[in-house]
Design a protein around this motif. Structure first.
Motif, PDB file in Angstrom:
ATOM      1  N   LEU A  59       0.852  -1.196   0.000  1.00 42.93           N
ATOM      2  CA  LEU A  59       0.000   0.000   0.000  1.00 42.93           C
ATOM      3  C   LEU A  59       0.889   1.248   0.000  1.00 42.93           C
TER       4      LEU A  59
ATOM      5  N   ARG B 295      -0.489   6.608   3.395  1.00 41.15           N
ATOM      6  CA  ARG B 295      -1.461   7.706   3.350  1.00 41.15           C
ATOM      7  C   ARG B 295      -1.208   8.673   4.510  1.00 41.15           C
TER       8      ARG B 295
ATOM      9  N   ASN C 230      -2.435  -1.040  10.862  1.00 43.83           N
ATOM     10  CA  ASN C 230      -3.327  -0.449   9.867  1.00 43.83           C
ATOM     11  C   ASN C 230      -3.659  -1.585   8.910  1.00 43.83           C
ATOM     12  N   PRO C 231      -4.615  -2.442   9.302  1.00 40.95           N
ATOM     13  CA  PRO C 231      -4.889  -3.640   8.498  1.00 40.95           C
ATOM     14  C   PRO C 231      -5.730  -3.289   7.269  1.00 40.95           C
ATOM     15  N   PRO C 232      -5.866  -4.227   6.331  1.00 40.91           N
ATOM     16  CA  PRO C 232      -6.797  -3.982   5.217  1.00 40.91           C
ATOM     17  C   PRO C 232      -8.206  -3.794   5.791  1.00 40.91           C
ATOM     18  N   TYR C 233      -8.906  -2.721   5.393  1.00 44.23           N
ATOM     19  CA  TYR C 233     -10.236  -2.524   5.993  1.00 44.23           C
ATOM     20  C   TYR C 233     -11.319  -2.079   5.009  1.00 44.23           C
ATOM     21  N   ILE C 234     -11.010  -2.122   3.728  1.00 47.42           N
ATOM     22  CA  ILE C 234     -12.021  -1.741   2.738  1.00 47.42           C
ATOM     23  C   ILE C 234     -12.912  -2.961   2.441  1.00 47.42           C
TER      24      ILE C 234
ATOM     25  N   TYR D 219     -12.109   0.732  -6.839  1.00 49.99           N
ATOM     26  CA  TYR D 219     -10.764   1.311  -6.701  1.00 49.99           C
ATOM     27  C   TYR D 219      -9.992   1.085  -8.005  1.00 49.99           C
TER      28      TYR D 219
ATOM     29  N   ALA E 142      -3.644  -5.732   0.315  1.00 44.57           N
ATOM     30  CA  ALA E 142      -3.339  -4.703   1.320  1.00 44.57           C
ATOM     31  C   ALA E 142      -4.568  -3.884   1.714  1.00 44.57           C
ATOM     32  N   LEU E 143      -5.661  -4.035   0.960  1.00 42.81           N
ATOM     33  CA  LEU E 143      -6.846  -3.201   1.189  1.00 42.81           C
ATOM     34  C   LEU E 143      -8.088  -3.994   1.576  1.00 42.81           C
TER      35      LEU E 143
ATOM     36  N   GLU F 268      -5.687   1.751  12.983  1.00 44.81           N
ATOM     37  CA  GLU F 268      -6.361   2.667  12.064  1.00 44.81           C
ATOM     38  C   GLU F 268      -7.675   2.016  11.648  1.00 44.81           C
TER      39      GLU F 268
END
Ligand code: GLN
Length: 197
Positions: free
Chosen positions: A10, A13, A105-109, A117, A126-127, A157
């Motif tokens: 990733l 950000r 900050n794990p994948p969270y989408i 995306y 990663a997302l 996160e």
């Protein structure tokens, strides 16, 4: 700091700076020494903590060997001291011992949202937080207490709309003392800090 990235990780950000700054603040205040990061990707979080905290030991893990290689490369380029170690591990699988801080900050989408995306430069891995976006929070919250020192903390996160859902995972686990949320610079809920017992 300039992090090398490629299609294995990733792209860091700005939002994640809120997480890093809160962990730095807590560690300075409480004198925390042993830190575990899950899902390191490029290593941006772990390496920033290593740089600004110095007197800590950090273990960073990721399921992706490609990500681990990049995290190691960034640590070598950016850090003077070797106070950081990266190993391949699917979440806690290859993790031993106890930590003062567990950060992630794990994948969270949500899987469905990722379809919109443009993933030209980043891995879906990663997302993708699974169907409800909560897959990795569920693992973290249900497992992390076993790896936490007494009164250790977890800092994660979260997605802008995930505060309530993550808070109910915390409450339902019954394993933690308290928690609080912090907003990012855009005014969205972005970080949750959880206190262990
Ligand atoms: N904030 C990132 C994005 O929206 C997602 C990061 C993550 O899944 N951990 O692209």
């Amino acid at each position: 700091m300039d992090f090398y990235v490629d299609e294995n990780v990733l792209i860091p950000r700005n939002d994640t700076e809120v997480l890093v700054e809160e962990v730095i603040r807590i560690c300075k205040e409480e004198g925390n020494k042993d830190i575990l990061e899950l899902c390191v990707g490029s290593g941006a979080i772990a390496i920033s903590l290593a740089k600004y905290l110095k007197d800590v030991n950090i273990l960073g893990v990721d399921i992706s060997e490609g990500a681990i290689e990049i995290a190691k490369r960034n640590a070598k380029n950016l850090l003077e001291y070797e106070n950081i170690k990266f190993i391949q591990s699917d979440m806690f699988e290859n993790v031993d011992g106890k930590f003062d801080v567990i950060v992630s900050n794990p994948p969270y989408i949500k899987s469905k949202v990722i379809e919109n995306y443009s993933l030209e430069f980043e891995p879906k891995l990663a997302l993708d937080g699974g169907e409800d976006g909560l897959e990795f929070y569920s693992i973290i919250i249900n497992e992390a207490y076993k790896y936490l020192e007494k009164e250790g903390i977890i800092a994660i996160e979260i997605g802008f709309d995930q505060k309530e859902e993550v808070e109910s995972l915390i409450r339902n686990s019954g394993k933690y003392k308290s928690h609080y949320a912090i907003k990012d610079l855009g005014g969205n809920d972005r970080v949750i800090v959880i206190y262990g017992r």
